[in-house]
Motif scaffolding. Structure first.
Motif, PDB file in Angstrom:
ATOM      1  N   PRO A 275      10.507 -11.424  -6.559  1.00 36.17           N
ATOM      2  CA  PRO A 275       9.780 -11.473  -7.833  1.00 36.17           C
ATOM      3  C   PRO A 275      10.524 -10.673  -8.907  1.00 36.17           C
ATOM      4  O   PRO A 275      11.272  -9.746  -8.596  1.00 36.17           O
ATOM      5  CB  PRO A 275       8.428 -10.842  -7.508  1.00 36.17           C
ATOM      6  CG  PRO A 275       8.650 -10.050  -6.271  1.00 36.17           C
ATOM      7  CD  PRO A 275       9.804 -10.662  -5.541  1.00 36.17           C
ATOM      8  N   GLU A 276      10.317 -11.044 -10.159  1.00 39.03           N
ATOM      9  CA  GLU A 276      11.013 -10.385 -11.265  1.00 39.03           C
ATOM     10  C   GLU A 276      10.367  -9.068 -11.683  1.00 39.03           C
ATOM     11  O   GLU A 276      11.028  -8.223 -12.270  1.00 39.03           O
ATOM     12  CB  GLU A 276      11.077 -11.324 -12.463  1.00 39.03           C
ATOM     13  CG  GLU A 276      11.974 -12.518 -12.213  1.00 39.03           C
ATOM     14  CD  GLU A 276      12.074 -13.425 -13.415  1.00 39.03           C
ATOM     15  OE1 GLU A 276      11.729 -12.999 -14.535  1.00 39.03           O
ATOM     16  OE2 GLU A 276      12.493 -14.580 -13.229  1.00 39.03           O
ATOM     17  N   ASN A 277       9.087  -8.879 -11.407  1.00 40.08           N
ATOM     18  CA  ASN A 277       8.372  -7.706 -11.923  1.00 40.08           C
ATOM     19  C   ASN A 277       8.278  -6.556 -10.927  1.00 40.08           C
ATOM     20  O   ASN A 277       7.335  -5.783 -10.952  1.00 40.08           O
ATOM     21  CB  ASN A 277       6.980  -8.106 -12.397  1.00 40.08           C
ATOM     22  CG  ASN A 277       6.122  -8.654 -11.274  1.00 40.08           C
ATOM     23  OD1 ASN A 277       6.628  -9.054 -10.224  1.00 40.08           O
ATOM     24  ND2 ASN A 277       4.826  -8.695 -11.490  1.00 40.08           N
TER      25      ASN A 277
ATOM     26  N   CYS B 112       1.951  -7.862  -3.324  1.00 38.29           N
ATOM     27  CA  CYS B 112       2.155  -8.385  -4.678  1.00 38.29           C
ATOM     28  C   CYS B 112       2.129  -7.226  -5.666  1.00 38.29           C
ATOM     29  O   CYS B 112       1.449  -6.239  -5.446  1.00 38.29           O
ATOM     30  CB  CYS B 112       1.058  -9.383  -5.033  1.00 38.29           C
ATOM     31  SG  CYS B 112       0.970 -10.790  -3.903  1.00 38.29           S
ATOM     32  N   PHE B 113       2.837  -7.388  -6.757  1.00 39.10           N
ATOM     33  CA  PHE B 113       2.893  -6.345  -7.773  1.00 39.10           C
ATOM     34  C   PHE B 113       1.860  -6.561  -8.862  1.00 39.10           C
ATOM     35  O   PHE B 113       1.678  -5.733  -9.720  1.00 39.10           O
ATOM     36  CB  PHE B 113       4.304  -6.235  -8.338  1.00 39.10           C
ATOM     37  CG  PHE B 113       5.277  -5.822  -7.275  1.00 39.10           C
ATOM     38  CD1 PHE B 113       5.390  -4.502  -6.901  1.00 39.10           C
ATOM     39  CD2 PHE B 113       6.026  -6.760  -6.597  1.00 39.10           C
ATOM     40  CE1 PHE B 113       6.241  -4.115  -5.883  1.00 39.10           C
ATOM     41  CE2 PHE B 113       6.886  -6.385  -5.581  1.00 39.10           C
ATOM     42  CZ  PHE B 113       6.993  -5.060  -5.224  1.00 39.10           C
ATOM     43  N   ASP B 114       1.190  -7.686  -8.811  1.00 37.46           N
ATOM     44  CA  ASP B 114       0.047  -7.966  -9.675  1.00 37.46           C
ATOM     45  C   ASP B 114      -0.829  -8.925  -8.886  1.00 37.46           C
ATOM     46  O   ASP B 114      -0.433 -10.068  -8.643  1.00 37.46           O
ATOM     47  CB  ASP B 114       0.491  -8.589 -11.002  1.00 37.46           C
ATOM     48  CG  ASP B 114      -0.665  -8.840 -11.948  1.00 37.46           C
ATOM     49  OD1 ASP B 114      -1.839  -8.846 -11.510  1.00 37.46           O
ATOM     50  OD2 ASP B 114      -0.405  -9.051 -13.143  1.00 37.46           O
TER      51      ASP B 114
ATOM     52  N   ASP C 293      -1.234 -12.560  -9.865  1.00 34.92           N
ATOM     53  CA  ASP C 293      -0.045 -13.374 -10.101  1.00 34.92           C
ATOM     54  C   ASP C 293       0.715 -13.600  -8.799  1.00 34.92           C
ATOM     55  O   ASP C 293       1.404 -12.708  -8.317  1.00 34.92           O
ATOM     56  CB  ASP C 293       0.843 -12.672 -11.140  1.00 34.92           C
ATOM     57  CG  ASP C 293       2.111 -13.426 -11.449  1.00 34.92           C
ATOM     58  OD1 ASP C 293       2.278 -14.574 -10.990  1.00 34.92           O
ATOM     59  OD2 ASP C 293       2.959 -12.860 -12.169  1.00 34.92           O
TER      60      ASP C 293
ATOM     61  N   SER D 126       3.361 -15.230  -8.243  1.00 37.87           N
ATOM     62  CA  SER D 126       4.822 -15.158  -8.382  1.00 37.87           C
ATOM     63  C   SER D 126       5.324 -13.715  -8.303  1.00 37.87           C
ATOM     64  O   SER D 126       6.525 -13.480  -8.299  1.00 37.87           O
ATOM     65  CB  SER D 126       5.280 -15.806  -9.696  1.00 37.87           C
ATOM     66  OG  SER D 126       4.872 -15.031 -10.801  1.00 37.87           O
ATOM     67  N   SER D 127       4.408 -12.749  -8.223  1.00 42.99           N
ATOM     68  CA  SER D 127       4.799 -11.337  -8.123  1.00 42.99           C
ATOM     69  C   SER D 127       4.822 -10.854  -6.673  1.00 42.99           C
ATOM     70  O   SER D 127       5.032  -9.667  -6.428  1.00 42.99           O
ATOM     71  CB  SER D 127       3.843 -10.468  -8.935  1.00 42.99           C
ATOM     72  OG  SER D 127       2.604 -10.336  -8.276  1.00 42.99           O
ATOM     73  N   CYS D 128       4.636 -11.754  -5.721  1.00 44.23           N
ATOM     74  CA  CYS D 128       4.565 -11.373  -4.303  1.00 44.23           C
ATOM     75  C   CYS D 128       5.952 -11.375  -3.659  1.00 44.23           C
ATOM     76  O   CYS D 128       6.809 -12.190  -3.994  1.00 44.23           O
ATOM     77  CB  CYS D 128       3.660 -12.334  -3.547  1.00 44.23           C
ATOM     78  SG  CYS D 128       1.957 -12.349  -4.170  1.00 44.23           S
TER      79      CYS D 128
END
Length: 166
Positions: free
Chosen positions: A68-70, A101-103, A106, A108-110
């Motif tokens: 993930p990007e974040n 996950c970072f959010d 979301d 896509s943050s996993c």
């Protein structure tokens, strides 16, 4: 109840009864982390084992790992720039990254399933600098803060020898 008892009870509730967190809060400090490395398993063409986050990002370009990007990745120098006084606290790990996950809102943050453990660098800063540290790519280790910043709060953070996350 005396004022000191009320404050202590409030701190215990805030800190989730973690003794080290309470001690840090009483000192006006908070421990923060940034992701340093991860243990990768089962990616074709990549040897299993620990890699720094920078190495994983390079591997992701070739092997499409799905990072993930974040992800909160930063350096000690980044933290010094925003927090001033920084005390090295050591290293830690998140031993199970399943569903990490970072959010939480979301997907896509996993982290991908091939990353099964994450290595962290930890630092102690003044509590007043927490927001600036978060903006710079650091997160507090205390669970109550992880919930507040929408970070997956089902994580377990354990102390680790720095050599074990390299």
């Amino acid at each position: 109840m005396t004022r000191a008892a009320i404050v202590l009870c409030s701190l215990l509730a805030l800190a989730g009864c973690d003794e080290e967190t309470v001690e840090n809060l009483l000192e006006g400090k908070v421990e923060v982390f940034t992701i340093h490395s991860a243990d990768i398993q089962g990616v074709t063409g990549v040897q299993d084992g620990y890699y720094t986050w920078v190495e994983l990002q390079n591997l992701d370009q070739t092997y499409n790992i799905g990072l993930p990007e974040n992800v909160p990745v930063a350096t000690r120098a980044d933290l010094v720039n925003v927090a001033g006084s920084v005390e090295d606290a050591g290293c830690a790990k998140i031993p199970s990254t399943a569903g990490m996950c970072f959010d939480e809102a979301d997907n896509s943050s996993c982290l991908p399933n091939e990353l099964n453990e994450v290595g962290l660098k930890t630092y102690k800063i003044d509590l007043d600098n927490l927001k600036a540290a978060i903006d710079a790519g650091f997160y507090p280790t205390a669970a109550q803060y992880l919930i507040e910043y929408k970070f997956n709060s089902n994580l377990t953070i354990q102390d680790a020898e720095c050599s074990s996350i390299e």
